[in-house]
Design an enzyme around this catalytic site. Structure first.
Site, mmCIF file in Angstrom:
data_model
loop_
_atom_site.group_PDB
_atom_site.id
_atom_site.type_symbol
_atom_site.label_atom_id
_atom_site.label_comp_id
_atom_site.label_asym_id
_atom_site.label_seq_id
_atom_site.Cartn_x
_atom_site.Cartn_y
_atom_site.Cartn_z
ATOM 1 N N ASP A 1 0.811 -1.218 0.000
ATOM 2 C CA ASP A 1 0.000 0.000 0.000
ATOM 3 C C ASP A 1 0.843 1.267 0.000
ATOM 4 O OD1 ASP A 1 -2.298 -1.746 0.451
ATOM 5 O OD2 ASP A 1 -1.579 -1.871 2.519
ATOM 6 N N GLY B 1 -4.545 -4.503 -4.542
ATOM 7 C CA GLY B 1 -5.530 -3.470 -4.868
ATOM 8 C C GLY B 1 -4.801 -2.168 -5.078
ATOM 9 N N HIS B 2 -4.706 -1.730 -6.335
ATOM 10 C CA HIS B 2 -4.028 -0.462 -6.586
ATOM 11 C C HIS B 2 -5.058 0.608 -6.856
ATOM 12 C CE1 HIS B 2 -0.274 -2.421 -6.693
ATOM 13 N NE2 HIS B 2 -0.536 -3.119 -7.761
HETATM 14 P P1 GDP Z 1 -0.632 0.565 -3.767
HETATM 15 O O1 GDP Z 1 -1.290 -0.745 -3.594
HETATM 16 O O2 GDP Z 1 0.822 0.526 -3.386
HETATM 17 O O3 GDP Z 1 -0.879 1.217 -5.096
HETATM 18 O O4 GDP Z 1 -1.278 1.486 -2.695
HETATM 19 P P2 GDP Z 1 -2.787 1.960 -2.543
HETATM 20 O O5 GDP Z 1 -3.602 1.667 -3.715
HETATM 21 O O6 GDP Z 1 -3.260 1.545 -1.211
HETATM 22 O O7 GDP Z 1 -2.501 3.493 -2.643
HETATM 23 C C1 GDP Z 1 -2.185 4.252 -1.666
HETATM 24 C C2 GDP Z 1 -3.156 5.408 -1.519
HETATM 25 O O8 GDP Z 1 -2.393 6.521 -1.222
HETATM 26 C C3 GDP Z 1 -3.984 5.762 -2.734
HETATM 27 O O9 GDP Z 1 -5.258 6.181 -2.315
HETATM 28 C C4 GDP Z 1 -3.239 6.928 -3.337
HETATM 29 O O10 GDP Z 1 -4.077 7.829 -4.048
HETATM 30 C C5 GDP Z 1 -2.696 7.578 -2.102
HETATM 31 N N1 GDP Z 1 -1.437 8.277 -2.309
HETATM 32 C C6 GDP Z 1 -0.411 7.941 -3.110
HETATM 33 N N2 GDP Z 1 0.591 8.826 -2.980
HETATM 34 C C7 GDP Z 1 0.181 9.752 -2.081
HETATM 35 C C8 GDP Z 1 0.780 10.910 -1.501
HETATM 36 O O11 GDP Z 1 1.915 11.281 -1.797
HETATM 37 N N3 GDP Z 1 0.031 11.571 -0.567
HETATM 38 C C9 GDP Z 1 -1.224 11.195 -0.197
HETATM 39 N N4 GDP Z 1 -1.875 11.911 0.739
HETATM 40 N N5 GDP Z 1 -1.804 10.112 -0.717
HETATM 41 C C10 GDP Z 1 -1.126 9.408 -1.642
#
Ligand code: GDP
Length: 427
Positions: free
Chosen positions: A13, A40-41
């Site tokens: 995540d 889940g991205h």
């Molecule tokens: P993944 O599985 O690694 O892609 O992670 P997730 O899908 O859980 O994504 C992480 C969440 O963090 C998503 O809702 C993104 O929009 C959000 N996100 C990503 N980068 C940033 C950031 O720099 N700041 C904030 N506040 N949210 C972020």
């Protein structure tokens, strides 16, 4: 043209979806190399948010060929649902390619995932119960059905009959469940799924090698993360595949010399879903604040994530395990309201200091983090677009992380939007 790997460096995540989004304009092919629909991205494109589980996030860009590599386990029902949902939102999915060597997630995998978790009671692993682990177990046991079997009904049925006999005995005699019907499964997979999945199947190894030979850019997109790796993670609280960069080779059919850039994604703090050791965990108001400001709830499961201070020891280990060339740091903005910020720079246990994660997990359970503390920046970073927009304290924080980890931090995320990042090339 060498390939690039994007890999999570913590417990998942970290925001891999967003980084893939940022890199998409430079890429021609995006490949998923392991995992299944337990990932889940979340990707925000313009004003729209997409959640992708199985289809590589490259699908959101018309110039990209999205590839589901051989290392992935594919639930065809989920794949087709995801494709239908994307089509309904106007996303063209006609370029999606699936490896014929990828394994299928079958109904008995899901059933076994559910009942074994229940059977384990308080020792359950906290899996997503989607059949991913049992599908990988069958792959290793050489009784799995592969995507290519969908195009050969006779072979499919033969393999299904053999494996289902054993699964049904297990379900009935150990778990007291009703047996599953081979006719029903074969009907669904061969009549409902196969006509739509088979046209997507291709020799993805050939496709990837030809793409690189033609000078096209290939991005290999990991799901889950380094410390959820079945070999290198905090076993048994891990996933059943190899998210580390080495898995990008086995899970796609590219060789190690075809990869020249490995980008590790890390949050500016640490989160983890479910059980397992977590040295810098915060069981207090600060942890609650990270959950609240970072919206730390699982994309798929809605489960609250455990939160803690940034752990440079883990990251150093991740640099080794993945040969990381650089770091993309996400969610720095979540830290905006903190008066002080801490970074774990080493562990201590029984008078011994650890700069890397101790190999013995019993030690990892008992380590005490050694922290370096810095002043917070108490400034809203969400509008920052360049290094000059970041307060000195935020720059110092990033510089400390880069120094402790030993590889450069190239990008810093300051919000969920596509444009909300700062390029940090000089650190
Ligand atoms: P993944 O599985 O690694 O892609 O992670 P997730 O899908 O859980 O994504 C992480 C969440 O963090 C998503 O809702 C993104 O929009 C959000 N996100 C990503 N980068 C940033 C950031 O720099 N700041 C904030 N506040 N949210 C972020």
């Amino acid at each position: 043209m060498p390939a690039t790997v994007v890999v999570g460096t913590q417990w998942g995540d970290e925001g891999k979806g967003k980084l893939t989004d940022l890199l998409a304009s430079e890429m021609d092919v995006v490949v998923r190399y392991q995992g299944g629909h337990n990932a889940g991205h979340r990707v925000v494109v313009g004003s729209e948010e997409f959640t992708l589980q199985l289809v590589p996030s490259g699908v959101l860009y018309s110039h990209i060929t999205p590839v589901i590599g051989n290392g992935v386990v594919v639930d065809p029902a989920v794949l087709l649902e995801e494709i239908d949902a994307l089509n309904a939102r106007g996303v063209d999915t006609s370029k999606v390619v699936v490896s014929g060597n990828a394994h299928l997630v079958m109904p008995y995998h899901q059933e076994l995932d559910r009942v074994t978790e229940r059977y384990l009671g308080k020792n359950s692993l906290g899996t997503t119960r989607r059949g991913i682990g049992p599908a990988y177990a069958d792959k290793a046991a050489r009784v799995g059905l592969r995507v290519q079997d969908l195009s050969d009904p006779k072979i499919f049925r033969q393999k299904l009959d053999v494996v289902l006999k054993e699964k049904n005995a297990l379900l009935a005699k150990v778990y007291n469940r009703l047996p599953l019907a081979a006719d029903e499964i074969a009907g669904r997979y061969l009549e409902e799924y196969a006509p739509r999945v088979v046209p997507m199947v291709a020799d993805t190894v050939d496709l990837l090698h030809r793409s690189l030979e033609a000078g096209r850019h290939v991005l290999l997109e990991g799901a889950q993360a380094t410390f959820l790796d079945v070999d290198h993670g905090t076993y048994p609280f891990v996933t059943s595949s190899n998210p580390v960069a080495g898995g990008a080779c086995t899970g796609s059919g590219l060789g190690p010399r075809q990869i020249d850039r490995v980008i590790g994604i890390a949050k500016a703090y640490v989160t983890r879903v479910g059980s397992g050791p977590f040295p810098t965990e915060l069981d207090d108001d600060i942890g609650d604040l990270l959950v609240e400001r970072g919206h730390e709830f699982g994309t798929n499961t809605g489960r609250r994530r455990r939160c803690g201070w940034f752990d440079a020891v883990m990251l150093r280990q991740a640099v080794r395990l993945n040969s990381l060339s650089e770091i993309a740091l996400t969610k720095l903005d979540v830290r905006d309201t903190f008066e002080r910020v801490k970074v774990c720079v080493a562990y201590e246990c029984d008078g011994e200091r650890f700069d890397y994660v101790p190999y013995h997990q019993s030690t990892l359970h008992r380590v005490v983090p050694v922290y370096e503390e810095l002043p917070g920046w108490l400034t809203d970073l969400s509008q920052a677009t360049s290094l000059a927009d970041l307060p000195q304290q935020a720059r110092d924080y990033v510089a400390l992380l880069a120094e402790e980890i030993g590889v450069p931090v190239r990008l810093v995320g300051v919000g969920p939007g596509r444009e909300q990042f700062v390029s940090f090339a000089s650190v």
